[in-house]
Design a protein around this motif. Sequence first.
Motif, PDB file in Angstrom:
ATOM      1  N   ALA A 187      -8.678  -5.492 -12.836  1.00  0.00           N
ATOM      2  CA  ALA A 187      -9.474  -4.839 -11.792  1.00  0.00           C
ATOM      3  C   ALA A 187      -9.016  -5.246 -10.393  1.00  0.00           C
ATOM      4  O   ALA A 187      -8.953  -4.419  -9.476  1.00  0.00           O
ATOM      5  CB  ALA A 187     -10.956  -5.168 -11.976  1.00  0.00           C
ATOM      6  N   GLY A 188      -8.688  -6.530 -10.218  1.00  0.00           N
ATOM      7  CA  GLY A 188      -8.237  -6.995  -8.914  1.00  0.00           C
ATOM      8  C   GLY A 188      -6.942  -6.333  -8.489  1.00  0.00           C
ATOM      9  O   GLY A 188      -6.773  -5.953  -7.326  1.00  0.00           O
ATOM     10  N   PHE A 189      -6.020  -6.174  -9.438  1.00  0.00           N
ATOM     11  CA  PHE A 189      -4.747  -5.536  -9.120  1.00  0.00           C
ATOM     12  C   PHE A 189      -4.946  -4.064  -8.787  1.00  0.00           C
ATOM     13  O   PHE A 189      -4.356  -3.542  -7.829  1.00  0.00           O
ATOM     14  CB  PHE A 189      -3.784  -5.686 -10.296  1.00  0.00           C
ATOM     15  N   LEU A 190      -5.784  -3.361  -9.567  1.00  0.00           N
ATOM     16  CA  LEU A 190      -6.052  -1.957  -9.277  1.00  0.00           C
ATOM     17  C   LEU A 190      -6.700  -1.793  -7.903  1.00  0.00           C
ATOM     18  O   LEU A 190      -6.354  -0.884  -7.143  1.00  0.00           O
ATOM     19  CB  LEU A 190      -6.951  -1.357 -10.359  1.00  0.00           C
ATOM     20  N   MET A 191      -7.634  -2.676  -7.576  1.00  0.00           N
ATOM     21  CA  MET A 191      -8.277  -2.610  -6.271  1.00  0.00           C
ATOM     22  C   MET A 191      -7.267  -2.869  -5.151  1.00  0.00           C
ATOM     23  O   MET A 191      -7.335  -2.253  -4.081  1.00  0.00           O
ATOM     24  CB  MET A 191      -9.428  -3.605  -6.185  1.00  0.00           C
ATOM     25  N   ALA A 192      -6.316  -3.762  -5.399  1.00  0.00           N
ATOM     26  CA  ALA A 192      -5.292  -4.039  -4.395  1.00  0.00           C
ATOM     27  C   ALA A 192      -4.488  -2.785  -4.075  1.00  0.00           C
ATOM     28  O   ALA A 192      -4.207  -2.483  -2.904  1.00  0.00           O
ATOM     29  CB  ALA A 192      -4.370  -5.151  -4.879  1.00  0.00           C
ATOM     30  N   ILE A 193      -4.121  -2.028  -5.112  1.00  0.00           N
ATOM     31  CA  ILE A 193      -3.343  -0.803  -4.904  1.00  0.00           C
ATOM     32  C   ILE A 193      -4.170   0.240  -4.154  1.00  0.00           C
ATOM     33  O   ILE A 193      -3.735   0.800  -3.144  1.00  0.00           O
ATOM     34  CB  ILE A 193      -2.863  -0.225  -6.247  1.00  0.00           C
ATOM     35  N   THR A 194      -5.372   0.521  -4.661  1.00  0.00           N
ATOM     36  CA  THR A 194      -6.172   1.581  -4.050  1.00  0.00           C
ATOM     37  C   THR A 194      -6.617   1.209  -2.650  1.00  0.00           C
ATOM     38  O   THR A 194      -6.640   2.060  -1.751  1.00  0.00           O
ATOM     39  CB  THR A 194      -7.404   1.910  -4.916  1.00  0.00           C
ATOM     40  N   ASN A 195      -6.945  -0.067  -2.418  1.00  0.00           N
ATOM     41  CA  ASN A 195      -7.395  -0.476  -1.088  1.00  0.00           C
ATOM     42  C   ASN A 195      -6.257  -0.418  -0.079  1.00  0.00           C
ATOM     43  O   ASN A 195      -6.460  -0.059   1.091  1.00  0.00           O
ATOM     44  CB  ASN A 195      -7.976  -1.886  -1.143  1.00  0.00           C
ATOM     45  N   CYS A 196      -5.046  -0.769  -0.504  1.00  0.00           N
ATOM     46  CA  CYS A 196      -3.887  -0.709   0.379  1.00  0.00           C
ATOM     47  C   CYS A 196      -3.624   0.731   0.824  1.00  0.00           C
ATOM     48  O   CYS A 196      -3.536   1.017   2.021  1.00  0.00           O
ATOM     49  CB  CYS A 196      -2.657  -1.286  -0.319  1.00  0.00           C
ATOM     50  N   LEU A 197      -3.519   1.633  -0.137  1.00  0.00           N
ATOM     51  CA  LEU A 197      -3.218   3.029   0.189  1.00  0.00           C
ATOM     52  C   LEU A 197      -4.389   3.696   0.917  1.00  0.00           C
ATOM     53  O   LEU A 197      -4.181   4.547   1.787  1.00  0.00           O
ATOM     54  CB  LEU A 197      -2.872   3.798  -1.088  1.00  0.00           C
ATOM     55  N   ALA A 198      -5.607   3.301   0.574  1.00  0.00           N
ATOM     56  CA  ALA A 198      -6.778   3.882   1.239  1.00  0.00           C
ATOM     57  C   ALA A 198      -6.827   3.471   2.711  1.00  0.00           C
ATOM     58  O   ALA A 198      -7.189   4.274   3.577  1.00  0.00           O
ATOM     59  CB  ALA A 198      -8.055   3.457   0.528  1.00  0.00           C
ATOM     60  N   ASN A 199      -6.468   2.225   3.003  1.00  0.00           N
ATOM     61  CA  ASN A 199      -6.457   1.794   4.398  1.00  0.00           C
ATOM     62  C   ASN A 199      -5.362   2.495   5.190  1.00  0.00           C
ATOM     63  O   ASN A 199      -5.529   2.775   6.381  1.00  0.00           O
ATOM     64  CB  ASN A 199      -6.277   0.276   4.468  1.00  0.00           C
ATOM     65  N   LEU A 200      -4.246   2.783   4.546  1.00  0.00           N
ATOM     66  CA  LEU A 200      -3.206   3.563   5.215  1.00  0.00           C
ATOM     67  C   LEU A 200      -3.702   4.978   5.499  1.00  0.00           C
ATOM     68  O   LEU A 200      -3.428   5.543   6.562  1.00  0.00           O
ATOM     69  CB  LEU A 200      -1.943   3.610   4.347  1.00  0.00           C
ATOM     70  N   ALA A 201      -4.445   5.548   4.552  1.00  0.00           N
ATOM     71  CA  ALA A 201      -5.027   6.875   4.765  1.00  0.00           C
ATOM     72  C   ALA A 201      -6.029   6.848   5.910  1.00  0.00           C
ATOM     73  O   ALA A 201      -6.127   7.802   6.698  1.00  0.00           O
ATOM     74  CB  ALA A 201      -5.699   7.371   3.486  1.00  0.00           C
TER      75      ALA A 201
END
Length: 513
Positions: free
Chosen positions: A412-426
Amino acid sequence: MSASKEAICSTSEKEPEKPQLGWATTRYFVTFMLFLGMANAYVMRTNMSVAIVAMVNHTAIQTEEILDDECGDRELEVDNGEDGEFAWNSSLQGYILSSFFYGYVITQIPFGILAKKYGAMRFLGWGMLINSVFAFLVPIAAREGGVYGLCAIRFIQGLGEGPIVPCTHALLAKWIPPNERSRMGAAVYAGAQFGTIISMPLSGLLAEYGFSGGWPSIFYVFGIVGTLWSIAFLILVFEDPSVHPRIDEREKRYINDSLWGTDVVKSPPIPFKSILKSLPFYAILFAHMGHNYGYETLMTELPTYMKQVLRFSLKSNGLLSSLPYLAMWLFSMFISVVADWMITSKRFSLTVTRKIINSIGQYGPGLALIAASYTGCDRALTLAILTIGVGLNGGIYSGFKINHLDLTPRFAGFLMAITNCLANLAGLLAPIAAGNLINDNPSMGQWQIVFFIAAFVYIICGTFYNIFGSGERQFWDNPENDEQKPSLGNNTPASLSNGSSPPLAITASESRQ
């Protein structure tokens, strides 16, 4: 696993003992500490936006602000505060405010991987300690190093705050049983709104009445608070129940049995290929990206709209500035209880629950943005819609934001890292798009385009989530050699009544990671 073995598990394993208030308290303390950590993180993120107003010498910089005259009968409120000591124009202020963000974004995925391999607790505690300690250096960097020195310090602070979301998610996956995820997850992430509610008005008061020249006290006060929290967190919080020296054995057994089971298995590596092929993962990713784009529009552009078009600035009143955040905080807590009731009552599956609550969190603010574009020059109505829209946005904490834990407690932590990174770029695209659309022409017509784009992103991403989202544990999180166990209140090992797959085992070595 063979059918006979499943049958043995379903009949021989007893349900974990129901938690009692007298001994089931450690995970609530962990949740409370994570809530305070999230609040501290958002205080550190937002305090510069208030401080920079007091830092800048507005008289020394020549600016000509363009205002729309469609609401010309409104009186523009003027801030008669004293000028600061730095002659930074709007462009330089933008670089300063964004420097923290760039440090924050680039550390998301690395910390997600490191937290899975080495554990999340220390990365979170030490990262926030770095963030807090470097806050003390902000005044010195600004006065001695100028823009470059200040940007460097804020960038390092962003690096320190990078672990906050992926590591928090990883800890929630190890501490919170499935039937408590909605309200516990919402309680932790509601710390973001709580921190903003505290930061905005208190930073304004410190800038005007604080010590050491006013604005420096913002960073000294919050730096002290953050440092104290980081030390307390590192001392009092542990990676998971298995390594906690003071947790009641009954609570430890309840958490571990409800999450993992009791059999010993090897901790698998991160299944990168399976994750990249997972539609439920992309559903969370797009929902997260759409949320960040729309949220940034609501938070950064509507106040600008009310100043440029309605001739009213929310920043002149700390209470009004924090009102939307307060609404989001309160609604997120309310809707999380509703979500957990939907799951535990077995009236709705976990998948359906996530989609319903997430729809409120994304369709609600999308419709609010559309409505805000038709309010004309009505100040009160615009503020009401802003507050309602941001408030309904709180549904995402019991929707896609906690959904990573449903798909894969292990990763879950790794998945959140991916989505949070790309979401902040968005999220970066929101002010850029709005700036290009309203540049030199901040009319109601141009602002309506800004609102419609954000609403379209909210609704499309929310719809994608509704089509492809899932609350079931994915096959790549449950290797074949894991021993499946019945979930709480359910003796069917193949699937859970709430829509998720059965819990799996965890090794003693993995529990210490």
